[in-house]
Every structure is written in structure tokens, then in C-alpha cells.
Design a protein around this motif. Structure first.
Motif, PDB file in Angstrom:
ATOM      1  N   SER A  83      54.687 -13.202  50.525  1.00 16.32           N
ATOM      2  CA  SER A  83      55.615 -12.086  50.684  1.00 16.32           C
ATOM      3  C   SER A  83      55.004 -11.012  51.585  1.00 16.32           C
ATOM      4  O   SER A  83      53.788 -10.957  51.774  1.00 16.32           O
ATOM      5  N   ALA A  84      55.848 -10.135  52.116  1.00 19.26           N
ATOM      6  CA  ALA A  84      55.367  -9.037  52.954  1.00 19.26           C
ATOM      7  C   ALA A  84      54.443  -8.119  52.150  1.00 19.26           C
ATOM      8  O   ALA A  84      53.439  -7.629  52.678  1.00 19.26           O
ATOM      9  N   VAL A  85      54.767  -7.895  50.880  1.00 20.78           N
ATOM     10  CA  VAL A  85      53.914  -7.051  50.040  1.00 20.78           C
ATOM     11  C   VAL A  85      52.551  -7.707  49.851  1.00 20.78           C
ATOM     12  O   VAL A  85      51.509  -7.052  49.981  1.00 20.78           O
ATOM     13  N   ILE A 100      48.809  -6.441  50.959  1.00 18.19           N
ATOM     14  CA  ILE A 100      47.652  -6.429  50.051  1.00 18.19           C
ATOM     15  C   ILE A 100      46.465  -7.100  50.732  1.00 18.19           C
ATOM     16  O   ILE A 100      45.349  -6.579  50.717  1.00 18.19           O
ATOM     17  N   ALA A 101      46.714  -8.238  51.363  1.00 13.23           N
ATOM     18  CA  ALA A 101      45.648  -8.951  52.077  1.00 13.23           C
ATOM     19  C   ALA A 101      45.114  -8.131  53.250  1.00 13.23           C
ATOM     20  O   ALA A 101      43.900  -8.109  53.496  1.00 13.23           O
ATOM     21  N   GLU A 102      46.001  -7.444  53.969  1.00 15.76           N
ATOM     22  CA  GLU A 102      45.567  -6.593  55.086  1.00 15.76           C
ATOM     23  C   GLU A 102      44.623  -5.489  54.619  1.00 15.76           C
ATOM     24  O   GLU A 102      43.761  -5.041  55.377  1.00 15.76           O
ATOM     25  N   LEU A 103      44.792  -5.045  53.377  1.00 10.92           N
ATOM     26  CA  LEU A 103      43.927  -4.024  52.805  1.00 10.92           C
ATOM     27  C   LEU A 103      42.608  -4.605  52.288  1.00 10.92           C
ATOM     28  O   LEU A 103      41.781  -3.883  51.729  1.00 10.92           O
ATOM     29  N   GLY A 104      42.435  -5.924  52.470  1.00 11.35           N
ATOM     30  CA  GLY A 104      41.212  -6.580  52.016  1.00 11.35           C
ATOM     31  C   GLY A 104      41.206  -6.876  50.533  1.00 11.35           C
ATOM     32  O   GLY A 104      40.149  -7.112  49.947  1.00 11.35           O
ATOM     33  N   LEU A 105      42.393  -6.890  49.934  1.00  7.83           N
ATOM     34  CA  LEU A 105      42.519  -7.137  48.495  1.00  7.83           C
ATOM     35  C   LEU A 105      43.235  -8.458  48.256  1.00  7.83           C
ATOM     36  O   LEU A 105      43.804  -9.044  49.178  1.00  7.83           O
ATOM     37  N   LYS A 106      43.218  -8.877  47.008  1.00  4.48           N
ATOM     38  CA  LYS A 106      43.914 -10.102  46.624  1.00  4.48           C
ATOM     39  C   LYS A 106      44.680  -9.823  45.342  1.00  4.48           C
ATOM     40  O   LYS A 106      44.136  -9.202  44.412  1.00  4.48           O
ATOM     41  N   VAL A 131      42.436  -0.822  40.535  1.00  3.72           N
ATOM     42  CA  VAL A 131      42.414  -2.192  40.001  1.00  3.72           C
ATOM     43  C   VAL A 131      43.548  -2.369  38.992  1.00  3.72           C
ATOM     44  O   VAL A 131      44.247  -3.381  38.993  1.00  3.72           O
ATOM     45  N   CYS A 132      43.740  -1.365  38.152  1.00  7.93           N
ATOM     46  CA  CYS A 132      44.838  -1.407  37.182  1.00  7.93           C
ATOM     47  C   CYS A 132      46.182  -1.561  37.900  1.00  7.93           C
ATOM     48  O   CYS A 132      47.042  -2.342  37.465  1.00  7.93           O
ATOM     49  N   ALA A 133      46.380  -0.808  38.985  1.00 11.12           N
ATOM     50  CA  ALA A 133      47.637  -0.882  39.730  1.00 11.12           C
ATOM     51  C   ALA A 133      47.846  -2.271  40.327  1.00 11.12           C
ATOM     52  O   ALA A 133      48.963  -2.801  40.301  1.00 11.12           O
ATOM     53  N   LEU A 134      46.789  -2.861  40.841  1.00  9.65           N
ATOM     54  CA  LEU A 134      46.895  -4.222  41.383  1.00  9.65           C
ATOM     55  C   LEU A 134      47.244  -5.209  40.270  1.00  9.65           C
ATOM     56  O   LEU A 134      48.091  -6.091  40.455  1.00  9.65           O
TER      57      LEU A 134
END
Length: 154
Positions: A2-4, A8-14, A69-72
Motif C-alpha cells: 500500500s502507499a501507506v 513507512i518503508a521510505e522512513l526506514g521503518l517496517k 513504536v507504539c504508533a507503528l
């Protein structure tokens, strides 16, 4: 993807796996056009990276990172009931609980970790109402817990 999730990946997160419930509840429930998450702890790979009270054992800066982290984890819970984070119309409300040392009054700054991450991921859809509450203790001695409510489009 998904775009969202791409953002998330662009921010270096998973986007993590949904954190399994610690008691008798569901990680998220959909009611009409809304998804309400249960309180999400800052679990990483099934464990808390740090425990204790903010302003004592945990610094406000650490706690702010943990709130993100909680938000993710909350977004993972939303996806578990919607199947697609692109269905998010907007984040309506964020409630953050901060296990606080008796003299700690920086709860809003800690919960900014969740709010700022939701804004980075969702842009204007991440702008929300919010409460930041100091509490004596949280489950399993977590420093912070965050729940979100989101509006979903079908």
C-alpha cells in the motif's frame, strides 16, 4: 504494498506483526467507519526494549521514541482488521499513557513521538485530537502506551 506501507518503508521503518494481546481483548475492533485500537505497548520483536518510569529510569527522549513504536504497532493493529492502511481517511484521536515519575510533567512531549510519526506517515490524514496522560504504572512496566482511533473508507 500500500502507499501507506511504502511511506513507512521510505522512513526506514517496517510495519510490524500485530502484537498479540496480553489479556482478554482484541488488538483492534472495527465499528462502522471507525477502527479503535487497544492500547499498544512499545513491543519490538515480542519484548519491551526498556521498562520503568519516564523521568526516572527512562529519559523523555527514549520515551518519545517508544511512543513512535507504539504508533507503528497501532497501525499494524488497524491493518489487521482493514487489510489495507490506504483505507485510512484520517486519524481521529490518539490517547497516550505515560508511566511517570512523581515529578515528571512532560507527557505531551513524550506522546509527540506517536503524533509526529503518524503525521510523517499519513500527512494531513494523520492530524488528530489527542490526550496525553501521566499514570503510575502500565502493563509489564512499560514506559508508554498508545491507542488510536481511525476513520476508514470502504
Amino acid at each position: 504494498m500500500s502507499a501507506v506501507e511504502q511511506r513507512i518503508a521510505e522512513l526506514g521503518l517496517k510495519l510490524p506483526e500485530v502484537v498479540p494481546p496480553l489479556a482478554a481483548y482484541q488488538p483492534a475492533v472495527r465499528s462502522g467507519a471507525y477502527v479503535h485500537t487497544s492500547g499498544q505497548l512499545p513491543m519490538v520483536d515480542g519484548a519491551l526494549p526498556v521498562t520503568g518510569k519516564v523521568g526516572a529510569e527512562v529519559s523523555p527522549e527514549q520515551a518519545k521514541e517508544l511512543a513512535a513504536v507504539c504508533a507503528l504497532n497501532a497501525l499494524a493493529a488497524v491493518k489487521s482488521v482493514t487489510g489495507d492502511l490506504d483505507k485510512i481517511v484520517r486519524v481521529v484521536k490518539v490517547v497516550g499513557f505515560v508511566a511517570s515519575a512523581p515529578d515528571f510533567t512532560g507527557q505531551p512531549g513524550v506522546v509527540n513521538g506517536a503524533s509526529e510519526l503518524l503525521g510523517e506517515i499519513l500527512g494531513d490524514k494523520g492530524v488528530h485530537a489527542r490526550s496525553a496522560v501521566g499514570v503510575a504504572v502500565l502493563p509489564i512496566d512499560a514506559p508508554v502506551e498508545v491507542e488510536i482511533q481511525v476513520e476508514i473508507a470502504d
